[in-house]
Design a protein around this motif. Structure first.
Motif, PDB file in Angstrom:
ATOM      1  N   ILE A 188       0.837  -1.200   0.000  1.00 18.71           N
ATOM      2  CA  ILE A 188       0.000   0.000   0.000  1.00 18.71           C
ATOM      3  C   ILE A 188       0.876   1.257   0.000  1.00 18.71           C
ATOM      4  N   GLU A 189       1.894   1.273   0.832  1.00 17.97           N
ATOM      5  CA  GLU A 189       2.757   2.444   0.910  1.00 17.97           C
ATOM      6  C   GLU A 189       3.556   2.630  -0.376  1.00 17.97           C
ATOM      7  N   ALA A 190       3.932   1.541  -1.011  1.00 11.26           N
ATOM      8  CA  ALA A 190       4.617   1.655  -2.309  1.00 11.26           C
ATOM      9  C   ALA A 190       3.686   2.261  -3.349  1.00 11.26           C
ATOM     10  N   ALA A 191       2.407   1.882  -3.306  1.00 16.02           N
ATOM     11  CA  ALA A 191       1.427   2.466  -4.233  1.00 16.02           C
ATOM     12  C   ALA A 191       1.237   3.949  -3.949  1.00 16.02           C
ATOM     13  N   HIS A 192       1.191   4.315  -2.670  1.00 14.74           N
ATOM     14  CA  HIS A 192       1.075   5.735  -2.304  1.00 14.74           C
ATOM     15  C   HIS A 192       2.219   6.545  -2.911  1.00 14.74           C
ATOM     16  N   LEU A 193       3.430   6.010  -2.837  1.00 19.58           N
ATOM     17  CA  LEU A 193       4.588   6.729  -3.377  1.00 19.58           C
ATOM     18  C   LEU A 193       4.453   6.932  -4.882  1.00 19.58           C
ATOM     19  N   ARG A 194       4.012   5.917  -5.582  1.00 21.92           N
ATOM     20  CA  ARG A 194       3.863   6.036  -7.038  1.00 21.92           C
ATOM     21  C   ARG A 194       2.766   7.046  -7.393  1.00 21.92           C
ATOM     22  N   LEU A 195       1.652   6.975  -6.687  1.00 22.06           N
ATOM     23  CA  LEU A 195       0.547   7.902  -6.962  1.00 22.06           C
ATOM     24  C   LEU A 195       0.943   9.338  -6.646  1.00 22.06           C
ATOM     25  N   ALA A 196       1.600   9.532  -5.520  1.00 24.01           N
ATOM     26  CA  ALA A 196       2.005  10.888  -5.141  1.00 24.01           C
ATOM     27  C   ALA A 196       2.980  11.462  -6.163  1.00 24.01           C
TER      28      ALA A 196
ATOM     29  N   ALA B  97      -4.946  15.139  -1.284  1.00 28.50           N
ATOM     30  CA  ALA B  97      -5.521  15.230   0.060  1.00 28.50           C
ATOM     31  C   ALA B  97      -5.451  13.871   0.736  1.00 28.50           C
ATOM     32  N   SER B  98      -5.361  13.903   2.051  1.00 31.49           N
ATOM     33  CA  SER B  98      -5.557  12.688   2.841  1.00 31.49           C
ATOM     34  C   SER B  98      -6.974  12.736   3.389  1.00 31.49           C
ATOM     35  N   HIS B  99      -7.527  11.575   3.651  1.00 30.01           N
ATOM     36  CA  HIS B  99      -8.935  11.472   4.020  1.00 30.01           C
ATOM     37  C   HIS B  99      -9.064  10.787   5.375  1.00 30.01           C
ATOM     38  N   ASP B 100      -9.818  11.417   6.279  1.00 26.33           N
ATOM     39  CA  ASP B 100     -10.070  10.836   7.606  1.00 26.33           C
ATOM     40  C   ASP B 100      -8.782  10.606   8.394  1.00 26.33           C
ATOM     41  N   ASP B 101      -7.904  11.601   8.395  1.00 27.81           N
ATOM     42  CA  ASP B 101      -6.683  11.479   9.212  1.00 27.81           C
ATOM     43  C   ASP B 101      -7.059  11.244  10.664  1.00 27.81           C
ATOM     44  N   ARG B 102      -6.443  10.223  11.261  1.00 23.76           N
ATOM     45  CA  ARG B 102      -6.802   9.856  12.639  1.00 23.76           C
ATOM     46  C   ARG B 102      -5.849  10.432  13.686  1.00 23.76           C
ATOM     47  N   THR B 103      -4.610  10.682  13.303  1.00 27.66           N
ATOM     48  CA  THR B 103      -3.603  11.178  14.251  1.00 27.66           C
ATOM     49  C   THR B 103      -2.704  12.191  13.548  1.00 27.66           C
ATOM     50  N   PRO B 104      -2.046  13.074  14.316  1.00 28.58           N
ATOM     51  CA  PRO B 104      -1.063  13.966  13.704  1.00 28.58           C
ATOM     52  C   PRO B 104       0.038  13.203  12.974  1.00 28.58           C
ATOM     53  N   ARG B 105       0.383  12.023  13.473  1.00 27.02           N
ATOM     54  CA  ARG B 105       1.414  11.214  12.811  1.00 27.02           C
ATOM     55  C   ARG B 105       0.935  10.778  11.422  1.00 27.02           C
ATOM     56  N   GLU B 106      -0.312  10.385  11.319  1.00 24.12           N
ATOM     57  CA  GLU B 106      -0.853  10.000  10.015  1.00 24.12           C
ATOM     58  C   GLU B 106      -0.873  11.194   9.072  1.00 24.12           C
ATOM     59  N   ARG B 107      -1.252  12.360   9.576  1.00 22.69           N
ATOM     60  CA  ARG B 107      -1.218  13.580   8.759  1.00 22.69           C
ATOM     61  C   ARG B 107       0.207  13.868   8.279  1.00 22.69           C
ATOM     62  N   ALA B 108       1.191  13.644   9.161  1.00 28.64           N
ATOM     63  CA  ALA B 108       2.584  13.878   8.792  1.00 28.64           C
ATOM     64  C   ALA B 108       3.027  12.916   7.690  1.00 28.64           C
ATOM     65  N   TYR B 109       2.535  11.683   7.723  1.00 29.47           N
ATOM     66  CA  TYR B 109       2.872  10.702   6.685  1.00 29.47           C
ATOM     67  C   TYR B 109       2.405  11.200   5.318  1.00 29.47           C
ATOM     68  N   PHE B 110       1.173  11.672   5.250  1.00 33.47           N
ATOM     69  CA  PHE B 110       0.651  12.142   3.966  1.00 33.47           C
ATOM     70  C   PHE B 110       1.266  13.486   3.569  1.00 33.47           C
ATOM     71  N   ARG B 111       1.599  14.305   4.560  1.00 28.14           N
ATOM     72  CA  ARG B 111       2.292  15.566   4.268  1.00 28.14           C
ATOM     73  C   ARG B 111       3.613  15.276   3.557  1.00 28.14           C
ATOM     74  N   ALA B 112       4.320  14.248   4.005  1.00 26.74           N
ATOM     75  CA  ALA B 112       5.592  13.894   3.390  1.00 26.74           C
ATOM     76  C   ALA B 112       5.414  13.440   1.942  1.00 26.74           C
ATOM     77  N   LEU B 113       4.242  12.916   1.615  1.00 30.84           N
ATOM     78  CA  LEU B 113       3.958  12.510   0.240  1.00 30.84           C
ATOM     79  C   LEU B 113       3.609  13.705  -0.648  1.00 30.84           C
ATOM     80  N   GLY B 114       3.307  14.832  -0.016  1.00 35.25           N
ATOM     81  CA  GLY B 114       2.885  16.013  -0.769  1.00 35.25           C
ATOM     82  C   GLY B 114       1.405  16.264  -0.728  1.00 35.25           C
ATOM     83  N   ALA B 115       0.681  15.503   0.093  1.00 35.74           N
ATOM     84  CA  ALA B 115      -0.765  15.706   0.243  1.00 35.74           C
ATOM     85  C   ALA B 115      -0.976  16.823   1.265  1.00 35.74           C
ATOM     86  N   GLN B 116      -1.192  18.028   0.777  1.00 32.67           N
ATOM     87  CA  GLN B 116      -1.234  19.208   1.638  1.00 32.67           C
ATOM     88  C   GLN B 116      -2.624  19.508   2.192  1.00 32.67           C
TER      89      GLN B 116
END
Length: 374
Positions: A194-202, A213-232
Motif C-alpha cells: 500500500i505504501e509503495a502504491a502511495h509513493l507512485r501515486l504521489a 488530500a488525505s482522508h479521515d486522518d486519525r492522528t497527527p502522525r498519520e497527517r505527517a505521513y501524507f504531508r511527506a507525500l505532498g498531500a497538503q
C-alpha cells in the motif's frame, strides 16, 4: 464594447470574466436587495452517486445522471465541482467499472459546458488492481484531484455483523457472503505494498500538478505521513487535534457543509461549526448534499461562528487556493465571472447562478429582474 452582462449595482462581465463596470450591457439584472457571492467551489461532493444509483441495485445511464447533477449543482450555486469518485475494490457503485463510466462521461462533455466538472479520485488504499489505470489517467489529465482513502480496516471490523455490512453489500450489488470475501481479500493486502502504491501515486500527482488530500486522518502522525507525500489538504480530520495540527502547518482542512447545517456529524464525530470557530476548518465541501453549502455559509454568519466574509471564503476563495485555481473564487476584475445572487433570510435561496459570464440558473420568478438591450 458592450458588456455581456451587468448588474444594477455595477458588477459587469464580458468574455466570461469580470470587467470594470460599464453603463451599457446586452443583459442587465436588477440585483436590488440581493447578496452577491462568488460561485461556490466544491472540492468534495459525492451526491452524484444518488443520481447514478437512486436505489440499491438500480443504476441509470451515466449521461442522464450527469445531466441531473449539473442541474442540481447550478441550482445550489456550485460553479466548479470536483466529483469525489471512490475508486475501490468494491463491486458496483464504487468499482473500477463505474469509475471508468464517469471518467469517460466527463471527458465527453463539450468544452464550456456548465458547471465546470472535475474528477476528484478517492483511491482506496487496498485497490492495487486499479493502480496502473489510475496512474495512466493522472498522466493523461483525466484526474484533477487525488485523495488517499483507507476505509478497508473499518469495513473489515464490521464483517461479523450482517446488519452493519448490509449497506455496503447493497451498494456493491452483492450478497453478504460475496462482499465479505472481497473485503477480507482487501484487508490482507500488505501495508508495504500500500505504501509503495502511495509513493507512485504521489509522484504522478506531483508531476501532473494536481492537488492531493488525505482522508479521515486519525492522528497527527498519520497527517505527517501524507504531508511527506505532498498531500497538503486534510479532508475530514477525525479529531480536533489533527485539524489543529494541519492548520498549524499551514494546510487546508476540509469539513462537510451538511455537518454545519445539521449541527453535528451524522457519524458522531466532532462538529464542523466548532472547528470553524476554532479556526481549525478552512474549507467546507458539499460532502453528500449540494444545497448545504449555501445554508452553512449563512448559518455560520448568523451564529457569529465566522464573519460573513469568512464564511463565504470557506466555499469560494479558500477552496480555490487549495485547488490552485487562480482564475476564480472572488469577484475581482479579470477573474472568471462566476457569481451568485442570493436572497437572504431565514432560509436563504439562490436567485441566479452565473457561470463563466453566462446565466446558468434562474429561480422561479427571477426572469422578471432581467432586461435586454439591442
Amino acid at each position: 464594447m458592450m458588456a455581456d452582462l451587468a448588474l444594477r449595482s455595477g458588477l459587469s462581465a464580458a468574455g466570461g470574466v469580470f470587467i470594470a463596470p460599464r453603463a451599457a450591457a446586452r443583459l442587465c439584472f436588477d440585483d436590488t436587495g440581493l447578496d452577491i457571492l462568488p460561485g461556490f467551489i466544491d472540492l468534495h461532493g459525492d451526491a452524484f452517486e444518488r443520481a447514478l444509483a437512486p436505489r440499491p441495485g438500480v443504476t441509470l445511464p451515466v449521461g442522464i445522471a450527469i445531466a441531473e447533477v449539473e442541474a442540481q449543482l447550478l441550482a445550489a450555486g456550485v460553479t466548479t465541482a470536483y466529483l469525489a469518485v471512490t475508486l475501490s475494490w468494491e463491486a458496483g457503485l464504487r468499482s473500477a467499472e463505474t469509475y471508468r463510466l464517469l471518467r469517460d462521461a466527463l471527458a465527453r462533455r463539450p468544452p464550456g459546458q456548465l458547471p465546470d466538472l472535475r474528477l476528484h479520485v478517492r483511491f482506496e488504499a487496498a485497490n492495487l488492481d486499479a493502480l496502473d489505470m489510475l496512474l495512466a489517467d493522472i498522466a493523461s489529465g483525466h484526474v484533477h484531484m487525488l485523495s488517499f482513502n483507507d476505509h478497508t480496516p473499518s469495513i473489515v471490523k464490521k464483517l461479523p455483523n450482517p446488519v452493519a455490512v448490509s449497506k455496503f453489500a447493497e451498494r456493491s450489488g452483492q450478497s453478504y457472503e460475496a462482499f465479505c470475501a472481497d473485503a477480507r481479500r482487501a484487508g490482507e493486502v500488505p501495508r508495504a505494498r500500500i505504501e509503495a502504491a502511495h509513493l507512485r501515486l504521489a509522484g504522478a500527482a506531483r508531476e501532473a500538478g494536481i492537488p492531493m488530500a488525505s482522508h479521515d486522518d486519525r492522528t497527527p502522525r498519520e497527517r505527517a505521513y501524507f504531508r511527506a507525500l505532498g498531500a497538503q489538504i486534510s479532508e475530514f480530520p477525525t479529531t480536533v487535534e489533527v485539524a489543529l495540527a494541519a492548520m498549524a502547518s499551514g494546510e487546508p482542512t476540509v469539513m462537510g457543509a451538511p455537518n454545519v447545517v445539521r449541527g453535528g456529524s451524522h457519524t458522531g464525530w466532532h462538529g464542523a461549526e466548532a472547528l470553524v470557530r476554532r479556526r481549525a476548518c478552512s474549507i467546507l465541501c458539499s460532502d453528500y448534499h449540494y444545497p448545504s453549502l449555501l445554508q452553512a455559509v449563512y448559518r455560520l454568519a448568523r451564529n457569529a461562528s465566522a464573519s460573513f466574509g469568512e464564511a463565504v471564503a470557506l466555499v469560494t476563495g479558500n477552496a480555490a487556493a487549495a485547488a490552485n485555481l487562480s482564475d476564480r473564487g472572488s469577484l475581482e476584475h479579470g477573474r472568471r465571472a462566476d457569481f451568485l445572487l442570493v436572497e437572504s433570510g431565514d432560509l436563504p435561496r439562490i436567485v441566479a447562478t452565473v457561470a463563466a459570464g453566462r446565466i446558468a440558473y434562474l429561480a422561479p420568478g427571477a426572469a422578471a429582474r432581467l432586461q435586454t438591450s439591442a
